[in-house]
Write a protein that holds these residues in place. Structure first.
Motif, PDB file in Angstrom:
ATOM      1  N   ALA A 129       0.846  -1.196   0.000  1.00 49.73           N
ATOM      2  CA  ALA A 129       0.000   0.000   0.000  1.00 49.73           C
ATOM      3  C   ALA A 129       0.882   1.246   0.000  1.00 49.73           C
ATOM      4  N   GLY A 130       0.508   2.226  -0.808  1.00 49.30           N
ATOM      5  CA  GLY A 130       1.267   3.474  -0.818  1.00 49.30           C
ATOM      6  C   GLY A 130       1.667   3.958  -2.193  1.00 49.30           C
ATOM      7  N   GLY A 131       1.205   3.298  -3.262  1.00 54.04           N
ATOM      8  CA  GLY A 131       1.453   3.767  -4.625  1.00 54.04           C
ATOM      9  C   GLY A 131       2.919   3.911  -4.969  1.00 54.04           C
ATOM     10  N   THR A 132       3.275   5.061  -5.583  1.00 52.03           N
ATOM     11  CA  THR A 132       4.657   5.303  -6.016  1.00 52.03           C
ATOM     12  C   THR A 132       5.613   5.288  -4.839  1.00 52.03           C
ATOM     13  N   ASP A 133       5.164   5.810  -3.699  1.00 47.65           N
ATOM     14  CA  ASP A 133       6.013   5.782  -2.499  1.00 47.65           C
ATOM     15  C   ASP A 133       6.367   4.359  -2.112  1.00 47.65           C
ATOM     16  N   GLN A 135       6.460   1.746  -4.098  1.00 44.16           N
ATOM     17  CA  GLN A 135       7.355   1.172  -5.102  1.00 44.16           C
ATOM     18  C   GLN A 135       8.779   1.679  -4.916  1.00 44.16           C
ATOM     19  N   ASP A 136       8.905   2.937  -4.524  1.00 44.08           N
ATOM     20  CA  ASP A 136      10.221   3.495  -4.208  1.00 44.08           C
ATOM     21  C   ASP A 136      10.792   2.832  -2.955  1.00 44.08           C
ATOM     22  N   TRP A 137       9.924   2.544  -1.983  1.00 38.33           N
ATOM     23  CA  TRP A 137      10.335   1.868  -0.750  1.00 38.33           C
ATOM     24  C   TRP A 137      10.836   0.452  -1.063  1.00 38.33           C
ATOM     25  N   ALA A 138      10.166  -0.228  -1.983  1.00 38.79           N
ATOM     26  CA  ALA A 138      10.625  -1.557  -2.393  1.00 38.79           C
ATOM     27  C   ALA A 138      12.023  -1.473  -3.004  1.00 38.79           C
ATOM     28  N   GLN A 139      12.271  -0.423  -3.779  1.00 42.98           N
ATOM     29  CA  GLN A 139      13.597  -0.205  -4.380  1.00 42.98           C
ATOM     30  C   GLN A 139      14.643   0.042  -3.288  1.00 42.98           C
ATOM     31  N   MET A 140      14.273   0.787  -2.262  1.00 45.41           N
ATOM     32  CA  MET A 140      15.195   1.054  -1.151  1.00 45.41           C
ATOM     33  C   MET A 140      15.564  -0.241  -0.416  1.00 45.41           C
ATOM     34  N   ASP A 165       5.674   2.183 -12.193  1.00 47.76           N
ATOM     35  CA  ASP A 165       5.183   3.025 -13.292  1.00 47.76           C
ATOM     36  C   ASP A 165       5.930   4.360 -13.364  1.00 47.76           C
ATOM     37  N   GLU A 166       6.212   4.951 -12.195  1.00 45.28           N
ATOM     38  CA  GLU A 166       6.903   6.241 -12.156  1.00 45.28           C
ATOM     39  C   GLU A 166       8.304   6.121 -11.572  1.00 45.28           C
ATOM     40  N   ALA A 167       8.432   5.312 -10.535  1.00 45.33           N
ATOM     41  CA  ALA A 167       9.715   5.145  -9.861  1.00 45.33           C
ATOM     42  C   ALA A 167       9.714   3.812  -9.115  1.00 45.33           C
ATOM     43  N   ARG A 196       8.010   8.490   6.279  1.00 44.36           N
ATOM     44  CA  ARG A 196       8.907   9.573   5.842  1.00 44.36           C
ATOM     45  C   ARG A 196       8.104  10.699   5.207  1.00 44.36           C
ATOM     46  N   LEU A 197       8.790  11.800   4.913  1.00 49.20           N
ATOM     47  CA  LEU A 197       8.203  12.866   4.115  1.00 49.20           C
ATOM     48  C   LEU A 197       8.285  12.428   2.660  1.00 49.20           C
ATOM     49  N   SER A 198       7.161  12.378   1.992  1.00 48.04           N
ATOM     50  CA  SER A 198       7.127  11.829   0.638  1.00 48.04           C
ATOM     51  C   SER A 198       7.856  12.724  -0.371  1.00 48.04           C
ATOM     52  N   PRO A 199       8.804  12.145  -1.132  1.00 54.57           N
ATOM     53  CA  PRO A 199       9.469  12.918  -2.191  1.00 54.57           C
ATOM     54  C   PRO A 199       8.600  13.009  -3.448  1.00 54.57           C
ATOM     55  N   PHE A 200       7.471  12.305  -3.448  1.00 53.35           N
ATOM     56  CA  PHE A 200       6.593  12.275  -4.621  1.00 53.35           C
ATOM     57  C   PHE A 200       5.305  13.072  -4.399  1.00 53.35           C
ATOM     58  N   ASN A 201       5.265  13.779  -3.271  1.00 51.80           N
ATOM     59  CA  ASN A 201       4.076  14.547  -2.938  1.00 51.80           C
ATOM     60  C   ASN A 201       4.439  16.032  -2.915  1.00 51.80           C
ATOM     61  N   SER A 202       3.747  16.847  -3.713  1.00 50.01           N
ATOM     62  CA  SER A 202       4.080  18.274  -3.815  1.00 50.01           C
ATOM     63  C   SER A 202       3.911  19.008  -2.494  1.00 50.01           C
ATOM     64  N   ASP A 203       3.043  18.475  -1.636  1.00 53.80           N
ATOM     65  CA  ASP A 203       2.831  19.107  -0.331  1.00 53.80           C
ATOM     66  C   ASP A 203       3.838  18.620   0.711  1.00 53.80           C
ATOM     67  N   ASN A 204       4.712  17.690   0.289  1.00 52.68           N
ATOM     68  CA  ASN A 204       5.743  17.157   1.178  1.00 52.68           C
ATOM     69  C   ASN A 204       5.158  16.602   2.478  1.00 52.68           C
TER      70      ASN A 204
END
Length: 361
Positions: A129-133, A135-140, A165-167, A196-204
Protein backbone atom coordinates in the motif's frame (compact mmCIF):
# COMPACT_ATOMS: atom_id res chain seq x y z
CA UNK A 1 49.76 -12.58 31.67
CA UNK A 2 47.75 -14.94 33.91
CA UNK A 3 44.50 -13.21 33.01
CA UNK A 4 45.33 -13.46 29.32
CA UNK A 5 46.18 -17.15 29.70
CA UNK A 6 42.79 -17.84 31.29
CA UNK A 7 40.93 -15.84 28.64
CA UNK A 8 42.74 -17.66 25.83
CA UNK A 9 42.04 -21.05 27.45
CA UNK A 10 38.32 -20.22 27.79
CA UNK A 11 38.18 -19.07 24.17
CA UNK A 12 40.04 -22.18 22.97
CA UNK A 13 37.54 -24.41 24.82
CA UNK A 14 34.60 -22.51 23.30
CA UNK A 15 36.08 -22.87 19.80
CA UNK A 16 36.66 -26.62 20.23
CA UNK A 17 33.09 -27.03 21.47
CA UNK A 18 31.72 -25.07 18.49
CA UNK A 19 33.81 -27.06 16.01
CA UNK A 20 32.44 -30.26 17.52
CA UNK A 21 28.79 -29.08 17.43
CA UNK A 22 29.16 -27.87 13.85
CA UNK A 23 30.66 -31.26 12.88
CA UNK A 24 33.58 -29.60 11.12
CA UNK A 25 35.50 -32.93 11.09
CA UNK A 26 32.63 -34.54 9.15
CA UNK A 27 32.60 -31.64 6.72
CA UNK A 28 36.34 -32.13 6.20
CA UNK A 29 35.77 -35.80 5.36
CA UNK A 30 33.12 -34.78 2.82
CA UNK A 31 35.59 -32.26 1.36
CA UNK A 32 38.25 -34.95 0.95
CA UNK A 33 35.74 -37.13 -0.94
CA UNK A 34 34.85 -34.24 -3.24
CA UNK A 35 38.52 -33.54 -3.89
CA UNK A 36 38.99 -37.18 -4.94
CA UNK A 37 36.15 -36.79 -7.46
CA UNK A 38 37.67 -33.56 -8.78
CA UNK A 39 41.05 -35.25 -9.23
CA UNK A 40 39.49 -37.91 -11.50
CA UNK A 41 40.55 -37.48 -15.15
CA UNK A 42 36.93 -37.82 -16.32
CA UNK A 43 35.59 -35.28 -13.83
CA UNK A 44 34.90 -32.54 -16.42
CA UNK A 45 33.20 -34.88 -18.91
CA UNK A 46 29.84 -33.85 -17.43
CA UNK A 47 30.05 -30.08 -17.13
CA UNK A 48 26.82 -29.46 -15.20
CA UNK A 49 27.65 -32.09 -12.56
CA UNK A 50 31.26 -30.86 -12.32
CA UNK A 51 30.11 -27.30 -11.69
CA UNK A 52 27.75 -28.52 -8.97
CA UNK A 53 30.60 -30.41 -7.26
CA UNK A 54 32.92 -27.40 -7.51
CA UNK A 55 30.26 -25.20 -5.94
CA UNK A 56 29.81 -27.73 -3.14
CA UNK A 57 33.58 -27.80 -2.59
CA UNK A 58 33.69 -24.01 -2.34
CA UNK A 59 30.78 -24.04 0.14
CA UNK A 60 32.47 -26.64 2.35
CA UNK A 61 35.78 -24.78 2.32
CA UNK A 62 34.11 -21.53 3.32
CA UNK A 63 32.45 -23.29 6.27
CA UNK A 64 35.57 -25.15 7.42
CA UNK A 65 38.44 -22.72 6.89
CA UNK A 66 37.32 -19.80 9.14
CA UNK A 67 36.97 -22.16 12.12
CA UNK A 68 40.30 -23.90 11.55
CA UNK A 69 41.99 -20.52 11.04
CA UNK A 70 40.48 -19.21 14.29
CA UNK A 71 41.49 -22.37 16.14
CA UNK A 72 45.08 -22.04 14.85
CA UNK A 73 45.33 -18.34 15.79
CA UNK A 74 44.26 -18.99 19.40
CA UNK A 75 46.66 -21.95 19.66
CA UNK A 76 49.51 -19.67 18.51
CA UNK A 77 48.51 -17.05 21.12
CA UNK A 78 48.60 -19.73 23.84
CA UNK A 79 52.03 -20.91 22.73
CA UNK A 80 53.39 -17.36 22.91
CA UNK A 81 51.81 -16.87 26.34
CA UNK A 82 53.56 -20.02 27.56
CA UNK A 83 56.89 -18.37 26.76
CA UNK A 84 56.02 -15.66 29.31
CA UNK A 85 57.56 -12.70 27.46
CA UNK A 86 55.84 -9.63 28.97
CA UNK A 87 57.18 -7.38 26.19
CA UNK A 88 54.58 -8.80 23.78
CA UNK A 89 51.66 -8.71 26.25
CA UNK A 90 50.06 -5.72 24.55
CA UNK A 91 50.28 -7.35 21.12
CA UNK A 92 48.84 -10.63 22.41
CA UNK A 93 46.00 -8.76 24.14
CA UNK A 94 45.06 -7.18 20.81
CA UNK A 95 45.29 -10.52 18.97
CA UNK A 96 43.13 -12.26 21.57
CA UNK A 97 40.53 -9.47 21.42
CA UNK A 98 40.43 -9.85 17.62
CA UNK A 99 40.03 -13.63 17.92
CA UNK A 100 37.24 -13.18 20.49
CA UNK A 101 35.45 -10.74 18.17
CA UNK A 102 35.69 -13.23 15.27
CA UNK A 103 34.32 -16.00 17.48
CA UNK A 104 31.41 -13.83 18.64
CA UNK A 105 30.49 -13.18 15.00
CA UNK A 106 30.88 -16.81 13.93
CA UNK A 107 29.15 -18.49 16.87
CA UNK A 108 25.73 -17.62 15.45
CA UNK A 109 26.33 -20.62 13.16
CA UNK A 110 25.56 -22.79 16.21
CA UNK A 111 21.95 -21.66 15.86
CA UNK A 112 21.73 -22.94 12.29
CA UNK A 113 20.41 -26.47 12.74
CA UNK A 114 17.30 -26.14 10.59
CA UNK A 115 16.83 -28.43 7.59
CA UNK A 116 17.40 -25.65 5.05
CA UNK A 117 19.60 -23.20 6.99
CA UNK A 118 22.63 -23.80 4.75
CA UNK A 119 20.63 -23.24 1.54
CA UNK A 120 20.73 -20.25 -0.77
CA UNK A 121 17.81 -17.83 -0.46
CA UNK A 122 15.13 -16.77 -2.90
CA UNK A 123 14.29 -13.26 -1.72
CA UNK A 124 11.27 -11.44 -3.14
CA UNK A 125 10.18 -7.88 -2.46
CA UNK A 126 6.63 -6.70 -3.25
CA UNK A 127 5.52 -3.07 -3.07
CA UNK A 128 2.42 -2.76 -0.92
CA UNK A 129 0.00 0.00 0.00
CA UNK A 130 1.27 3.47 -0.82
CA UNK A 131 1.45 3.77 -4.63
CA UNK A 132 4.66 5.30 -6.02
CA UNK A 133 6.01 5.78 -2.50
CA UNK A 134 5.63 2.07 -1.82
CA UNK A 135 7.35 1.17 -5.10
CA UNK A 136 10.22 3.50 -4.21
CA UNK A 137 10.34 1.87 -0.75
CA UNK A 138 10.62 -1.56 -2.39
CA UNK A 139 13.60 -0.20 -4.38
CA UNK A 140 15.20 1.05 -1.15
CA UNK A 141 14.83 -2.40 0.42
CA UNK A 142 16.39 -3.96 -2.68
CA UNK A 143 19.40 -1.67 -2.26
CA UNK A 144 19.61 -2.55 1.45
CA UNK A 145 19.71 -6.30 0.84
CA UNK A 146 22.08 -6.16 -2.14
CA UNK A 147 24.48 -3.90 -0.18
CA UNK A 148 24.34 -6.36 2.73
CA UNK A 149 24.99 -9.33 0.43
CA UNK A 150 27.92 -7.57 -1.25
CA UNK A 151 29.50 -6.78 2.13
CA UNK A 152 29.11 -10.45 3.13
CA UNK A 153 30.62 -11.53 -0.22
CA UNK A 154 27.40 -13.35 -1.14
CA UNK A 155 26.37 -13.71 -4.77
CA UNK A 156 23.20 -11.93 -5.96
CA UNK A 157 21.33 -12.89 -9.14
CA UNK A 158 18.11 -11.23 -10.33
CA UNK A 159 15.50 -13.84 -11.27
CA UNK A 160 12.55 -11.61 -12.15
CA UNK A 161 11.71 -7.90 -11.90
CA UNK A 162 8.71 -5.65 -12.51
CA UNK A 163 9.50 -1.92 -12.57
CA UNK A 164 7.26 0.75 -11.08
CA UNK A 165 5.18 3.02 -13.29
CA UNK A 166 6.90 6.24 -12.16
CA UNK A 167 9.71 5.14 -9.86
CA UNK A 168 10.99 2.15 -7.92
CA UNK A 169 9.83 -1.42 -8.45
CA UNK A 170 6.52 -3.24 -8.14
CA UNK A 171 8.29 -6.51 -7.36
CA UNK A 172 11.63 -8.27 -7.67
CA UNK A 173 12.90 -11.78 -7.01
CA UNK A 174 16.57 -12.46 -6.29
CA UNK A 175 18.73 -15.46 -5.52
CA UNK A 176 21.25 -14.77 -2.74
CA UNK A 177 23.87 -17.44 -2.13
CA UNK A 178 26.50 -17.69 0.60
CA UNK A 179 27.23 -19.42 3.91
CA UNK A 180 23.96 -20.08 5.78
CA UNK A 181 22.14 -17.58 3.55
CA UNK A 182 18.68 -18.86 4.51
CA UNK A 183 19.64 -19.33 8.15
CA UNK A 184 20.76 -15.73 8.39
CA UNK A 185 18.03 -14.05 6.34
CA UNK A 186 15.00 -16.04 7.51
CA UNK A 187 14.08 -13.37 10.07
CA UNK A 188 13.65 -10.75 7.31
CA UNK A 189 10.45 -12.46 6.14
CA UNK A 190 7.43 -10.21 6.66
CA UNK A 191 6.13 -6.69 6.10
CA UNK A 192 8.48 -3.70 6.39
CA UNK A 193 6.94 -0.27 7.05
CA UNK A 194 8.44 3.10 6.12
CA UNK A 195 7.41 6.49 7.52
CA UNK A 196 8.91 9.57 5.84
CA UNK A 197 8.20 12.87 4.11
CA UNK A 198 7.13 11.83 0.64
CA UNK A 199 9.47 12.92 -2.19
CA UNK A 200 6.59 12.28 -4.62
CA UNK A 201 4.08 14.55 -2.94
CA UNK A 202 4.08 18.27 -3.82
CA UNK A 203 2.83 19.11 -0.33
CA UNK A 204 5.74 17.16 1.18
CA UNK A 205 3.36 15.34 3.51
CA UNK A 206 4.32 12.48 5.80
CA UNK A 207 3.68 9.17 4.07
CA UNK A 208 3.50 5.59 5.35
CA UNK A 209 4.50 2.90 2.85
CA UNK A 210 4.62 -0.88 3.05
CA UNK A 211 6.60 -3.60 1.30
CA UNK A 212 6.48 -7.32 1.80
CA UNK A 213 9.73 -9.32 1.91
CA UNK A 214 9.50 -13.03 1.24
CA UNK A 215 12.41 -15.28 2.27
CA UNK A 216 12.40 -18.91 1.16
CA UNK A 217 15.19 -21.52 0.93
CA UNK A 218 16.24 -22.37 -2.62
CA UNK A 219 15.32 -26.00 -3.36
CA UNK A 220 16.83 -26.77 -6.75
CA UNK A 221 16.76 -30.56 -6.48
CA UNK A 222 13.43 -32.17 -7.49
CA UNK A 223 14.17 -35.05 -5.09
CA UNK A 224 14.04 -32.75 -2.06
CA UNK A 225 10.44 -31.68 -2.68
CA UNK A 226 8.64 -34.11 -4.97
CA UNK A 227 5.64 -32.56 -6.71
CA UNK A 228 2.98 -34.64 -8.45
CA UNK A 229 2.59 -33.46 -12.06
CA UNK A 230 -1.18 -33.88 -11.68
CA UNK A 231 -1.14 -31.10 -9.08
CA UNK A 232 0.27 -28.58 -11.56
CA UNK A 233 -1.33 -26.24 -14.07
CA UNK A 234 1.21 -24.77 -16.48
CA UNK A 235 0.40 -21.82 -18.74
CA UNK A 236 2.69 -20.19 -21.32
CA UNK A 237 2.21 -16.67 -22.63
CA UNK A 238 4.07 -13.85 -24.32
CA UNK A 239 6.28 -11.82 -22.01
CA UNK A 240 6.52 -8.06 -22.18
CA UNK A 241 8.22 -5.19 -20.40
CA UNK A 242 7.58 -1.51 -19.77
CA UNK A 243 8.11 0.72 -22.79
CA UNK A 244 8.42 -2.18 -25.19
CA UNK A 245 11.58 -3.48 -23.56
CA UNK A 246 12.26 -7.20 -23.16
CA UNK A 247 9.27 -8.05 -25.32
CA UNK A 248 9.33 -11.51 -26.81
CA UNK A 249 7.62 -12.53 -30.02
CA UNK A 250 7.30 -16.09 -28.71
CA UNK A 251 5.33 -17.53 -25.81
CA UNK A 252 8.33 -17.87 -23.48
CA UNK A 253 6.82 -16.65 -20.21
CA UNK A 254 5.63 -19.41 -17.89
CA UNK A 255 3.03 -19.46 -15.13
CA UNK A 256 2.96 -22.52 -12.85
CA UNK A 257 0.04 -23.04 -10.45
CA UNK A 258 0.15 -25.61 -7.64
CA UNK A 259 -3.53 -26.52 -7.53
CA UNK A 260 -3.78 -27.92 -3.94
CA UNK A 261 -2.31 -24.79 -2.31
CA UNK A 262 -3.13 -22.19 -4.95
CA UNK A 263 0.50 -21.01 -5.09
CA UNK A 264 1.25 -19.30 -8.42
CA UNK A 265 4.75 -18.63 -9.80
CA UNK A 266 5.16 -16.62 -13.01
CA UNK A 267 8.56 -16.11 -14.66
CA UNK A 268 9.33 -14.21 -17.86
CA UNK A 269 12.93 -13.20 -17.29
CA UNK A 270 14.62 -15.61 -19.72
CA UNK A 271 14.03 -15.85 -23.46
CA UNK A 272 13.76 -19.63 -23.24
CA UNK A 273 10.45 -21.16 -22.17
CA UNK A 274 12.37 -24.14 -20.76
CA UNK A 275 14.60 -21.92 -18.61
CA UNK A 276 11.60 -19.99 -17.31
CA UNK A 277 9.81 -23.24 -16.46
CA UNK A 278 12.85 -24.60 -14.59
CA UNK A 279 13.15 -21.35 -12.63
CA UNK A 280 9.42 -21.34 -11.83
CA UNK A 281 9.60 -24.96 -10.64
CA UNK A 282 12.59 -24.17 -8.41
CA UNK A 283 10.70 -21.27 -6.79
CA UNK A 284 7.55 -23.40 -6.42
CA UNK A 285 9.52 -26.20 -4.69
CA UNK A 286 11.12 -23.58 -2.46
CA UNK A 287 7.77 -22.03 -1.48
CA UNK A 288 6.29 -25.44 -0.74
CA UNK A 289 9.31 -26.32 1.41
CA UNK A 290 8.89 -23.08 3.37
CA UNK A 291 5.17 -23.77 3.75
CA UNK A 292 5.97 -27.21 5.16
CA UNK A 293 8.22 -25.58 7.76
CA UNK A 294 5.57 -23.02 8.72
CA UNK A 295 2.74 -25.56 8.93
CA UNK A 296 4.82 -28.41 10.43
CA UNK A 297 3.51 -30.67 7.67
CA UNK A 298 5.00 -34.10 6.99
CA UNK A 299 3.93 -34.14 3.35
CA UNK A 300 2.74 -31.74 0.65
CA UNK A 301 -0.72 -33.32 0.84
CA UNK A 302 -1.19 -31.82 4.32
CA UNK A 303 -0.47 -28.26 3.20
CA UNK A 304 -3.05 -25.53 3.20
CA UNK A 305 -2.72 -22.52 0.94
CA UNK A 306 -0.76 -19.57 2.37
CA UNK A 307 -2.88 -16.82 3.91
CA UNK A 308 -1.54 -13.89 1.87
CA UNK A 309 -3.79 -11.33 3.56
CA UNK A 310 -2.71 -12.39 7.06
CA UNK A 311 0.93 -12.41 5.99
CA UNK A 312 0.57 -8.90 4.59
CA UNK A 313 -0.48 -7.68 8.01
CA UNK A 314 2.54 -9.28 9.62
CA UNK A 315 4.66 -6.16 10.20
CA UNK A 316 8.09 -7.10 11.48
CA UNK A 317 10.03 -3.84 11.26
CA UNK A 318 9.37 -0.13 11.20
CA UNK A 319 11.70 2.40 9.54
CA UNK A 320 10.96 5.98 10.57
CA UNK A 321 12.78 8.84 8.79
CA UNK A 322 10.45 11.64 10.01
CA UNK A 323 9.76 13.23 12.50
CA UNK A 324 12.67 11.31 14.09
CA UNK A 325 15.08 8.65 12.84
CA UNK A 326 14.73 5.10 14.06
CA UNK A 327 14.58 1.52 12.80
CA UNK A 328 12.79 -0.82 15.22
CA UNK A 329 12.22 -4.56 14.97
CA UNK A 330 8.75 -5.17 16.36
CA UNK A 331 9.56 -8.75 17.49
CA UNK A 332 12.92 -8.37 19.21
CA UNK A 333 12.45 -4.65 20.04
CA UNK A 334 16.00 -4.05 18.79
CA UNK A 335 16.45 -0.39 17.77
CA UNK A 336 18.95 1.51 15.65
CA UNK A 337 18.93 5.29 15.24
CA UNK A 338 21.45 5.16 12.36
CA UNK A 339 18.86 4.81 9.62
CA UNK A 340 21.33 5.64 6.84
CA UNK A 341 23.60 2.76 7.87
CA UNK A 342 20.71 0.29 8.11
CA UNK A 343 19.31 1.27 4.71
CA UNK A 344 22.88 1.06 3.40
CA UNK A 345 22.95 -2.64 4.24
CA UNK A 346 24.18 -2.73 7.85
CA UNK A 347 21.53 -5.14 9.15
CA UNK A 348 23.69 -7.72 10.93
CA UNK A 349 22.68 -6.43 14.37
CA UNK A 350 19.02 -7.00 13.44
CA UNK A 351 19.84 -10.48 12.08
CA UNK A 352 21.72 -11.45 15.26
CA UNK A 353 19.00 -10.03 17.52
CA UNK A 354 16.36 -12.09 15.69
CA UNK A 355 18.40 -15.32 15.89
CA UNK A 356 18.95 -14.83 19.60
CA UNK A 357 15.27 -13.99 20.06
CA UNK A 358 14.11 -17.08 18.17
CA UNK A 359 16.66 -19.67 19.24
CA UNK A 360 18.36 -18.26 22.33
CA UNK A 361 22.08 -18.25 22.99
Amino acid sequence: MEKLAKQSADLADAIISAISKLKIADLEKSLVELQKKIADSKFWDKQSNAQKVMKEQSSLESRIQPWRKLEKSVTEIQELLDIGDSSIEKELTAQLASAQKNFDQMKSQLLFNGKYDSKAVILSIYAGAGGTDAQDWAQMLLRMYTRWAEAEKYSVVTIDQSDGDEAGIKSITLEIDGNFAFGRLQGEHGVHRLVRLSPFNSDNLRQTSFAKVEIIPKIDSPEEVEIDEKDLKIDVYRSGGKGGQSVNTTDSAVRVTHIPTGIVVAIQNERSQLQNKETAMTILRSRLAQLQIEQHAESLRELKGPNEQAAWGNQIRSYVLHPYKQVKDLRTLFISTDTDAVLGGEINDFITAYLEYKFGQ
